[in-house]
Each structure stands twice: as C-alpha cells, then as structure tokens.
Write a protein that holds these residues in place. Structure first.
Motif, PDB file in Angstrom:
ATOM      1  N   UNK A   1       0.839  -1.191   0.000  1.00 19.13           N
ATOM      2  CA  UNK A   1       0.000   0.000   0.000  1.00 19.13           C
ATOM      3  C   UNK A   1       0.880   1.249   0.000  1.00 19.13           C
ATOM      4  N   UNK A   2       0.546   2.180  -0.895  1.00 15.44           N
ATOM      5  CA  UNK A   2       1.320   3.414  -0.933  1.00 15.44           C
ATOM      6  C   UNK A   2       1.161   4.139   0.393  1.00 15.44           C
ATOM      7  N   UNK A   3       2.284   4.618   0.907  1.00 14.74           N
ATOM      8  CA  UNK A   3       2.241   5.298   2.195  1.00 14.74           C
ATOM      9  C   UNK A   3       1.694   6.701   1.997  1.00 14.74           C
ATOM     10  N   UNK A   4       0.714   7.027   2.780  1.00 12.06           N
ATOM     11  CA  UNK A   4       0.130   8.356   2.669  1.00 12.06           C
ATOM     12  C   UNK A   4       1.136   9.400   3.146  1.00 12.06           C
ATOM     13  N   UNK A   5       1.037  10.597   2.591  1.00 14.33           N
ATOM     14  CA  UNK A   5       1.933  11.646   3.076  1.00 14.33           C
ATOM     15  C   UNK A   5       1.577  12.042   4.513  1.00 14.33           C
ATOM     16  N   UNK A   6       2.557  12.595   5.193  1.00 14.24           N
ATOM     17  CA  UNK A   6       2.320  13.042   6.563  1.00 14.24           C
ATOM     18  C   UNK A   6       1.506  14.337   6.583  1.00 14.24           C
ATOM     19  N   UNK A   7       1.752  15.179   5.594  1.00 19.51           N
ATOM     20  CA  UNK A   7       1.080  16.479   5.532  1.00 19.51           C
ATOM     21  C   UNK A   7       0.717  16.776   4.079  1.00 19.51           C
TER      22      UNK A   7
ATOM     23  N   UNK B   1      12.048  23.228  -3.701  1.00 15.50           N
ATOM     24  CA  UNK B   1      13.366  23.412  -3.079  1.00 15.50           C
ATOM     25  C   UNK B   1      13.231  23.849  -1.636  1.00 15.50           C
ATOM     26  N   UNK B   2      12.337  24.787  -1.413  1.00  8.06           N
ATOM     27  CA  UNK B   2      12.171  25.293  -0.051  1.00  8.06           C
ATOM     28  C   UNK B   2      11.685  24.220   0.903  1.00  8.06           C
ATOM     29  N   UNK B   3      10.713  23.453   0.473  1.00  6.30           N
ATOM     30  CA  UNK B   3      10.151  22.440   1.361  1.00  6.30           C
ATOM     31  C   UNK B   3      11.139  21.297   1.597  1.00  6.30           C
ATOM     32  N   UNK B   4      11.949  20.994   0.599  1.00  5.18           N
ATOM     33  CA  UNK B   4      12.924  19.903   0.752  1.00  5.18           C
ATOM     34  C   UNK B   4      13.961  20.213   1.827  1.00  5.18           C
ATOM     35  N   UNK B   5      14.185  21.502   2.060  1.00  6.51           N
ATOM     36  CA  UNK B   5      15.203  21.886   3.037  1.00  6.51           C
ATOM     37  C   UNK B   5      14.711  21.779   4.475  1.00  6.51           C
TER      38      UNK B   5
ATOM     39  N   UNK C   1       9.039  15.117  -1.100  1.00  5.60           N
ATOM     40  CA  UNK C   1       8.107  16.208  -1.419  1.00  5.60           C
ATOM     41  C   UNK C   1       7.476  15.901  -2.772  1.00  5.60           C
ATOM     42  N   UNK C   2       6.181  16.050  -2.863  1.00  2.00           N
ATOM     43  CA  UNK C   2       5.503  15.891  -4.155  1.00  2.00           C
ATOM     44  C   UNK C   2       4.529  17.045  -4.335  1.00  2.00           C
TER      45      UNK C   2
ATOM     46  N   UNK D   1      -1.320  21.484  -4.580  1.00  2.00           N
ATOM     47  CA  UNK D   1      -1.000  20.897  -3.282  1.00  2.00           C
ATOM     48  C   UNK D   1       0.477  20.527  -3.183  1.00  2.00           C
ATOM     49  N   UNK D   2       0.941  20.502  -1.943  1.00  2.47           N
ATOM     50  CA  UNK D   2       2.272  19.981  -1.624  1.00  2.47           C
ATOM     51  C   UNK D   2       2.053  18.834  -0.644  1.00  2.47           C
ATOM     52  N   UNK D   3       2.586  17.680  -0.977  1.00  2.00           N
ATOM     53  CA  UNK D   3       2.519  16.537  -0.059  1.00  2.00           C
ATOM     54  C   UNK D   3       3.911  16.315   0.514  1.00  2.00           C
ATOM     55  N   UNK D   4       3.972  16.166   1.827  1.00  2.00           N
ATOM     56  CA  UNK D   4       5.245  15.952   2.514  1.00  2.00           C
ATOM     57  C   UNK D   4       5.243  14.610   3.220  1.00  2.00           C
TER      58      UNK D   4
END
Lengths: 208, 117
Positions: free
Chosen positions: B31-37, B55-59, B66-67, B74-77
């Motif tokens: 099962x694909x792991x859901x993002x945390x946020x 780039x900002x979120x990856x840091x 990050x997707x 949306x940004x998924x973390x």
C-alpha cells in the motif's frame, strides 16, 4: 540620445521575474541580432531582490553598453487558488561605456493562471541629467499576452503562445509586435519568436 | 449395453477429485504510504512556482519526500519517523517562497510520525 532610446527598449525585458523566492538566484539572457542583455538577480526575501544587468547594443560603427545595479521590489502580490497577480517596482543606476551615470526605473504588473498569462510594464532609462527633468526622459511600454493550450504538466515541457507588443514613442519605429513561443521545462524558461518586421528574439531564464 | 459402457468410460475419465487445488494466496500489493502532511497552496500557477516551493520544502528538517501537484495546487510531505513540522513552520516556508497557505491537512494516523499535540 538615440542610443539611450535603444537601451530603454532593451532594458524593458530586464523585469522578467524580478523577485523569485528567498535565497533564489535567477540568470537571464536576451539576444537579438544586434544586441545582448545579461542579468543575474538574487532574492533576499519574498519582497526584495538585487540584480545586476549588462546591456550591449551594436551599431554600424560602434556600440552602446551599460551596466546596471538595481533593486527589484515586489510591491503587491495577490495569491488565490487559481491565479497570482503582482506589481513589481525596479530602480537602479549604472555606468555606460562612456562612463556616463544613468538611472533606471520600471514598473511591471502581471496576472497569471494555469492557462493564461498577461503582463504590462513601463520603464524609463536615462542620464542623471535627464532625471532632473522627467518630461525629457525616454520611456517604453510593453504588453504581453500568453496562453497555454494544453494541461499544465510540472515534469514535462510546457509550451505557451505569447504575443508581445512594445511601444516606444521616441523611436523611429515606435511599435514592435512579436509573436513567440514560451517554453517551460522544470527550472528553465526560454522564449523565441520573430517580430512582424522580421527581427528574431530569443531569451532564456534559469532558476538556480 | 453400449450406453452403459459409454457412461462407464466417462466416469473413469473423471479425476478422483474434481475440485482444482486451491490457488496460493495472492499477496496484497504494498500500500502506498500516505503523506504526513498535505498543504493546499494559493498562487501556485507555473513550473517556476513549483520549483521554488519544492526546493524550499525539501530543506525543512525531517522531510524525506516532497511531491507537488500543479493541477491540485498541493504539496505533499513525507516525514522521517518521529519528526513533525508545525503549521507555523510550514506557513513561513511557503510565505518565504512567495505563496500563501490555503489549508494544511494531516492524516489522522500518519505513518511513522507523531501527531502535532
């Protein structure tokens, strides 16, 4: 004086993406058969960036060159779910190849969605003496409209169709209309087109 | 007589057990792991927007993946185990990138991460 007018025309493209994101570096170059412009800017925070530009225009027997340092300011931004609108200001100064002190000021308004892009800018460039009497300052206005006919794809190539119109009343040919294609691929943007009078245009921007 | 022989031959051709052996159990696909946020962002309209945000979120500390979706805005973390980023940290990073947060969603049971108290 006419060389100054040409530089006003060229400097009008210096406003592309004047402020990016905190810590962001953008490199920009624009090329026409007889002119080149290079610019680098560094964004200090979401409202402010510093930039350096060099513009060169070749004439039949000589060339006009100017180097500029300028401050780019994001004066207003409206983010919504499907669009972004901005007002940017840019002011700066520099020296021409003849060591003449010059000033530069510009404003840009833009509005963009996934599929539609519009921008309007006005800019002036002249010697410090000309800035003493603003009515003498040469200026140019530029408008752009663009559409993305296909669904946006972050990882793939995006191709926009753009029409650019520049009006510079002091020039011998005051209006230039340039249809062009704008390509986005990840952190690279490039545009290429040919004006209605046959002058090719190429510009490129990279976000580092 | 012929009918009896025919039926007998048919019956003898039938294997002792008519039921096929049970198929081995099929393992469920991972099962694909859901993002945390998942963050909904206002103003994300172009590839450059996506690049800057990514780039900002990856840091950010603890972010492992990050997707971004330009279509969904949306940004998924995905976060490292036991790592959590507060809403304030996420909002500041997105604002520094030039955008605004519309809403922040956190799955009720994000894998390998603690819920914000």
């Amino acid at each position: 004086m006419w060389k100054t007018l040409v530089l006003v025309f060229l400097s009008s493209s210096a406003l592309a993406h004047p402020v990016t994101y905190k810590g962001g570096v953008a490199m920009f170059s624009m090329h026409r058969p007889d002119s080149t412009q290079l610019q680098a800017n560094y964004t200090l925070n979401r409202h402010f960036a510093i930039a350096a530009s060099h513009i060169r225009k070749n004439f039949q027997h000589d060339a006009a060159e100017v180097s500029l340092l300028h401050a780019n300011i994001l004066a207003y931004r409206r983010n919504s779910a499907q669009s972004q609108s901005n007002i940017y200001l840019s002011v700066g100064g520099g020296l021409s190849a003849q060591t003449e002190a010059n000033g530069f000021a510009a404003i840009q308004l833009d509005h963009e969605t996934d599929h539609f892009y519009s921008a309007f800018s006005g800019q002036t460039f002249g010697s410090l003496a000309q800035f003493q009497t603003p009515s003498d300052l040469p200026f140019s206005l530029r408008g752009r409209l663009g559409v993305l006919p296909f669904a946006p794809n972050v990882d793939g190539l995006q191709i926009w169709a753009v029409v650019q119109t520049t009006w510079q009343p002091h020039m011998h040919q005051p209006v230039e209309i340039t249809p062009m294609l704008r390509f986005f691929y990840q952190n690279v943007l490039w545009e290429t087109g040919v004006s209605i009078d046959g002058t090719p245009w190429f510009q490129m921007m990279v976000h580092l | 007589m012929l009918t009896t022989l025919f039926l007998t031959s048919l019956l003898s051709a039938t294997p002792p057990s008519a039921e096929p052996p049970p198929a081995p159990p099929v393992e469920a696909a991972p099962k694909a792991v859901d993002p945390s946020v998942v963050i909904h962002v206002d103003g994300m309209v172009c590839s450059f927007c996506v690049q800057g945000l990514e780039r900002g979120m990856s840091k950010l500390s603890g972010v492992t993946r990050v997707a971004l979706s330009l279509e969904d805005k949306t940004i998924a973390l995905w976060m490292a185990p036991n790592k959590v980023l507060s809403d304030e940290v996420l909002e500041k990073q997105i604002r520094d990138s030039g955008f605004d947060v519309a809403k922040i969603l956190r799955p009720k049971n994000p894998p390998d991460s603690k819920q914000k108290p």
